[in-house]
Design a protein around this motif. Structure first.
Motif, PDB file in Angstrom:
ATOM      1  N   UNK A  91      -9.708   7.371 -12.346  1.00  0.00           N
ATOM      2  CA  UNK A  91     -10.567   6.406 -11.687  1.00  0.00           C
ATOM      3  C   UNK A  91      -9.962   5.757 -10.460  1.00  0.00           C
ATOM      4  N   UNK A  92      -8.701   6.034 -10.164  1.00  0.00           N
ATOM      5  CA  UNK A  92      -8.086   5.421  -8.989  1.00  0.00           C
ATOM      6  C   UNK A  92      -8.701   6.015  -7.727  1.00  0.00           C
ATOM      7  N   UNK A  93      -9.020   5.168  -6.761  1.00  0.00           N
ATOM      8  CA  UNK A  93      -9.683   5.581  -5.528  1.00  0.00           C
ATOM      9  C   UNK A  93      -8.786   5.259  -4.342  1.00  0.00           C
ATOM     10  N   UNK A  94      -8.757   6.185  -3.377  1.00  0.00           N
ATOM     11  CA  UNK A  94      -8.057   5.919  -2.133  1.00  0.00           C
ATOM     12  C   UNK A  94      -6.825   6.759  -1.908  1.00  0.00           C
ATOM     13  N   UNK A  95      -6.358   7.498  -2.938  1.00  0.00           N
ATOM     14  CA  UNK A  95      -5.182   8.354  -2.758  1.00  0.00           C
ATOM     15  C   UNK A  95      -5.558   9.746  -2.268  1.00  0.00           C
ATOM     16  N   UNK A 145     -21.495   6.809  -5.687  1.00  0.00           N
ATOM     17  CA  UNK A 145     -20.784   7.876  -6.423  1.00  0.00           C
ATOM     18  C   UNK A 145     -20.684   9.195  -5.659  1.00  0.00           C
ATOM     19  N   UNK A 146     -21.753   9.566  -4.954  1.00  0.00           N
ATOM     20  CA  UNK A 146     -21.731  10.843  -4.241  1.00  0.00           C
ATOM     21  C   UNK A 146     -20.587  10.919  -3.239  1.00  0.00           C
ATOM     22  N   UNK A 147     -20.223   9.780  -2.667  1.00  0.00           N
ATOM     23  CA  UNK A 147     -19.116   9.735  -1.715  1.00  0.00           C
ATOM     24  C   UNK A 147     -17.806   9.362  -2.391  1.00  0.00           C
ATOM     25  N   UNK A 148     -17.856   8.401  -3.310  1.00  0.00           N
ATOM     26  CA  UNK A 148     -16.614   7.904  -3.915  1.00  0.00           C
ATOM     27  C   UNK A 148     -15.888   8.985  -4.707  1.00  0.00           C
ATOM     28  N   UNK A 149     -16.662   9.830  -5.388  1.00  0.00           N
ATOM     29  CA  UNK A 149     -16.027  10.827  -6.259  1.00  0.00           C
ATOM     30  C   UNK A 149     -15.112  11.769  -5.501  1.00  0.00           C
ATOM     31  N   UNK A 150     -15.366  11.962  -4.218  1.00  0.00           N
ATOM     32  CA  UNK A 150     -14.520  12.853  -3.435  1.00  0.00           C
ATOM     33  C   UNK A 150     -13.125  12.270  -3.227  1.00  0.00           C
ATOM     34  N   UNK A 151     -12.995  10.986  -3.419  1.00  0.00           N
ATOM     35  CA  UNK A 151     -11.718  10.316  -3.170  1.00  0.00           C
ATOM     36  C   UNK A 151     -11.154   9.685  -4.440  1.00  0.00           C
ATOM     37  N   UNK A 152     -11.603  10.205  -5.596  1.00  0.00           N
ATOM     38  CA  UNK A 152     -11.279   9.569  -6.869  1.00  0.00           C
ATOM     39  C   UNK A 152     -10.425  10.501  -7.729  1.00  0.00           C
ATOM     40  N   UNK A 153      -9.418   9.939  -8.378  1.00  0.00           N
ATOM     41  CA  UNK A 153      -8.595  10.709  -9.317  1.00  0.00           C
ATOM     42  C   UNK A 153      -9.236  10.693 -10.696  1.00  0.00           C
ATOM     43  N   UNK A 154      -8.665  11.491 -11.608  1.00  0.00           N
ATOM     44  CA  UNK A 154      -9.205  11.571 -12.964  1.00  0.00           C
ATOM     45  C   UNK A 154      -9.182  10.221 -13.668  1.00  0.00           C
ATOM     46  N   UNK A 184      -3.255  18.139 -12.012  1.00  0.00           N
ATOM     47  CA  UNK A 184      -3.161  17.204 -13.115  1.00  0.00           C
ATOM     48  C   UNK A 184      -3.768  15.849 -12.803  1.00  0.00           C
ATOM     49  N   UNK A 185      -3.877  15.517 -11.538  1.00  0.00           N
ATOM     50  CA  UNK A 185      -4.395  14.201 -11.151  1.00  0.00           C
ATOM     51  C   UNK A 185      -5.878  14.210 -10.797  1.00  0.00           C
ATOM     52  N   UNK A 186      -6.360  15.296 -10.220  1.00  0.00           N
ATOM     53  CA  UNK A 186      -7.762  15.326  -9.792  1.00  0.00           C
ATOM     54  C   UNK A 186      -8.531  16.521 -10.341  1.00  0.00           C
TER      55      UNK A 186
END
Length: 859
Positions: free
Chosen positions: A648-652, A637-646, A81-83
């Motif tokens: 837009x939160x990044x880092x979880x 984006x190529x790297x950030x998207x791997x660590x991004x929730x639906x 539900x989150x990613x």
């Protein structure tokens, strides 16, 4: 007709109210066949209209097999539900021309992005492209990011030394420093070009390449003969319908580009989570269809040959089809779908369910051959077979029903559908068979004599040569038969303890499709490794924290759990978004302070004083003015998207990376990984719902280990109670249950000798075997009871029908031996062995026991 005929035609003692009620129903149905058959056809049409809705759209996602309330499943779905699912679809273009491959991938990437964004895709076949989360085809933005930020990725100490070198070089060249050491090392440095920064530049670029490993900007093999792109989807890649739709859409889009017609011709293949799951599912579905078709032809041939009548197929098929259709209609209203194991249950219900009309039709033809009128033969056959048929339906239903006590939905749904199906086949048989017999006899009366069935032979009930030979052997040498059976039982039992210590199949490579590994998705998966292996890919299991602040604590706890594993470590590390940054915020600020000093030192006056070629190189190493502290959101984006929730939160998001030696097809490893990584408890007591695909497989194993013994015990106890109640004498209960025990021992012991293990498909064989292990011997026991204890005559009369029942079931199971899906093959092997073992127990062991135990000896 003699004494034997009288025994068969007159109601035996003890025929009570239930038998008389069934007889009355049979007479009524025989009197009004048209009404009965119209109602039956209506039920058939309505039930199958609902049955087809679930059979044509099965839920093949492995999550559908797990307990609904499973903490592991809840954690996995919480993560979805989150990613989203994050399943991958890899497309690889292959040809000798590197530029040609890259051009094709560029065009495909543009088309995929356009189709994903389109409100109305021009082709309905491309609607699956809406399931794309993002497409990765090149790393140009990654190159630009690291090129612009390379100074921040240098070590702080190295930056300090670089500043000192610049300061020293400027002082030397300005004449402010003549000599700084006796060994002359500094003087030699003074003569180096670019103010002595060349070595630092090489180290800084090497540091950047640790994160940027696509020198050409494409995902491609080292020789350029294969170039690929990665599609990341919102689906799970575990056999769900969304993954199938996406794969079909991408295939359709590639087909419109005609890669095979290009110059040079391109081969395009698909790999990743989605194609692998689709290959497994296609293997299951296609092999199930072939198995059903083969079984149908052989069963039809067997029934027609045994009864010498094609009309017998109609009598046997109608109640069985009503039962199967009603069972799946029940699944439609109760569950709304069927899962992977439920897909094959229809063939099993059909194979087992036709046992009841086979036995009933056999009794009818026997009584007809002995001179009874058609109406009397119908009624007597139903009353005579009632007890054995009812017990058979009960033990079969209970065998399936025992699976309903489990939480594992792969078992429980199978159990409910099987229970309902077997009961309804028996219920449908009572009115349908008499009505069909009357209708068929009426139709045959209107046909030319050459098209009518031949009249049953007078000695049809005395069996054929095989059943007569079996009856003679068990009558004349029962001790020899039992001695051989005992020897075989001891040999089988010898290996059972070893199997019980470790009964489950933990090697998932032995359960999937062989064909998908040798070609198709399996072949392209090997090629994809040369294209994507380790490149811009955060390998490992994706998991989530509730907040970014929890990630360091989760990382430490997971690594500590793994280190505490007594069997050794499985985890190589935990990758977080911070790992891609040039240090913590404080560390970056310290670097920025040094870089500011470097920038201030390299003034225009200093650069203008340098030779032109050297000045240009030094200026390229001058830190730009726009450098700032980088956060995870600043990653390309190529790297950030791997660590991004639906949202837009990044880092979880973080990834648990496994050691290269870890075999993920080994269920033992999955259980160990799940123990270290699932639902992690932090030092402050907070439990974070962490999960991965390994979580699903591990939970499936745990569910089988927990629910398997429970279902087995429930089935065995319930079946034994039915036999005790139905026989009502110690001799009958002892012989029937001993025949069951012998058959099950041969089955389990044979599996142990053959190295066969239990899995989420073939485990169902055990409760089914308990059912047929009682049904077949009880049929023979009950017939000898009705014949006043004449065991040999009972074998001769009912042995053929029992063998036909076993034949139809063996054919259904045996067709699965040719399946490509290995779990289905193992089910076919065990089920066939169980059928043959129980048939031998029924026609050899039970009659021999009855011959040695006088009719009243245990009363």
């Amino acid at each position: 007709m003699g004494a034997t005929s009288s025994a068969a035609s007159s109601p035996p003692p003890g025929r009570g109210r239930a038998a008389r009620a069934v007889g009355a129903i049979v007479d009524a149905c025989g009197a009004h066949p048209v009404v009965v058959l119209l109602l039956a056809l209506a039920v058939l049409v309505v039930s199958w209209s609902f049955a087809l809705r679930v059979l044509l759209t099965p839920h093949t996602d492995l999550r559908e097999l797990l307990p609904q309330g499973s903490p592991a499943l809840q954690a996995f779905e919480h993560q979805l539900g989150r990613v989203g699912g994050g399943a991958t679809l890899l497309v690889i273009a292959e040809s000798p021309d590197k530029a040609h491959n890259e051009g094709f991938i560029d065009r495909l990437a543009r088309s995929l992005n356009e189709g994903q964004r389109a409100t109305q895709p021009p082709d309905p076949a491309l609607r699956g492209l809406r399931l794309i989360s993002y497409v990765e085809s090149d790393a140009k933005d990654v190159h630009a990011f690291f090129e612009n930020s390379k100074w921040l990725y240098a070590d702080l100490d190295d930056l300090e030394r670089a500043y000192d070198t610049i300061d020293f070089q400027i002082a030397v060249r300005s004449g402010m420093v003549a000599d700084l050491g006796d060994d002359g090392a500094q003087r030699r440095d003074a003569r180096q070009p670019a103010l002595g920064l060349d070595a630092y530049r090489d180290r800084w670029e090497q540091k950047v390449r640790e994160h940027d490993d696509l020198p050409s900007g494409y995902f491609e093999s080292s020789d350029g003969t294969r170039v690929g792109l990665r599609i990341v989807s919102s689906t799970t890649g575990m056999g769900d319908a969304g993954g199938d739709a996406l794969l079909a859409s991408v295939r359709a889009l590639v087909a419109t580009m005609h890669p095979e017609a290009s110059d040079p011709p391109l081969r395009v293949g698909f790999a990743g989570d989605i194609p692998n799951a689709a290959a497994e599912k296609d293997s299951v579905v296609s092999q199930a269809a072939w198995a059903t078709a083969i079984a149908f032809v052989l069963i039809v041939a067997g029934v027609v040959w045994f009864f010498r009548s094609p009309w017998s197929l109609v009598v046997i098929a109608l109640p069985a089809l009503i039962g199967v259709g009603s069972a799946y209609a029940f699944a439609y209203f109760c569950f709304g779908y069927v899962n992977t194991t439920g897909m094959f249950l229809g063939a099993i219900i059909l194979g087992n369910g036709i046992n009841y009309p086979i036995v009933l039709l056999s009794r009818y033809r026997e009584f007809l051959a002995r001179g009874m009128s058609a109406a009397t033969a119908r009624r007597e056959a139903a009353e005579n077979a009632l007890r054995a048929e009812f017990v058979g339906a009960c033990v079969a239903s209970i065998a399936y029903g025992s699976l309903t006590v489990t939480q594992f939905r792969g078992f429980s749904q199978f159990g409910w559908i099987g229970l309902v199906g077997m009961v309804l086949v028996w219920v449908a048989m009572i009115p349908c068979v008499p009505a069909l017999l009357v209708a068929i006899e009426w139709v045959q009366g209107k046909l030319p004599r050459a098209l009518r069935d031949p009249a049953p032979r007078v000695r049809a009930g005395s069996g054929g040569p095989i059943t007569r030979a079996v009856a003679r052997a068990t009558e004349r040498a029962p001790r020899v038969v039992l001695g051989l059976a005992a020897a075989l039982t001891v040999a089988a039992a010898w290996r059972i303890p070893a199997l019980l210590r470790d009964p489950w199949e933990y090697d998932f490579d032995r359960l999937g499709s062989r064909g998908s590994k040798e070609g198709g998705a399996g072949e392209w998966s090997n090629k994809a490794e040369t294209v994507f292996g380790g490149k811009m890919n955060v390998a490992g299991a994706r998991m989530l924290a509730d907040t970014p602040e929890q990630v360091p604590a989760l990382k430490a706890r997971i690594l500590a759990n793994d280190a505490a594993d007594p069997r050794g470590s499985l985890i190589a590390g935990v990758a977080t978004a911070d790992d891609l940054l040039p240090g913590t915020a404080d560390e970056q600020r310290q670097k920025l302070a040094v870089l500011a000093r470097v920038r201030d030192r390299l003034t225009p006056a200093v650069l203008d004083a340098l030779p032109a070629d050297e000045g240009g190189r030094v200026e390229s190493l001058r830190p730009p003015d726009g450098l700032r502290v980088l956060a995870a959101r600043d990653l390309p984006p190529l790297l950030r998207r791997r660590f991004e929730e639906n949202d837009g939160r990044v880092g979880t998001v973080f990834y648990v990376r496994y050691r290269n030696t870890v075999v993920l097809s080994d269920g033992h490893n999955l259980l160990r990984l799940a123990k270290s990584t699932d639902n992690v408890r932090l030092p402050d007591g907070t439990v974070v719902q962490t999960a991965s695909r390994s979580t699903v497989f591990a939970e499936m194993i745990r569910s089988m280990e927990r629910d398997g013994p429970r279902a087995t015990l429930a089935s065995l106890v319930a079946v034994a109670l039915v036999v005790l109640f139905a026989t009502r004498d110690r001799r009958g209960a002892f012989t029937v249950l001993l025949a069951l025990a012998v058959g099950v021992t041969w089955l389990v012991g044979g599996a142990a000798w053959a190295g066969e293990k239990l899995n989420y498909v073939n485990f169902i064989t055990l409760p089914i075997t308990f059912g047929i292990g009682c049904e077949y011997p009880f049929n023979i026991y009950d017939r000898q009871r009705l014949l006043g204890g004449d065991v040999s005559e009972a074998v001769r009369r009912v042995g053929g029908a029992v063998a036909l029942c076993s034949y139809t079931t063996v054919v259904g199971y045996g067709s699965m031996l040719f399946a490509d899906f290995q779990a289905l093959q193992s089910f076919g092997r065990l089920a066939v062995c169980g059928e043959l073992a129980c048939l031998c127990g029924a026609v050899l062991v039970l009659p021999s026991l009855l011959q040695l135990l006088p009719h009243k000896s245990l009363k």
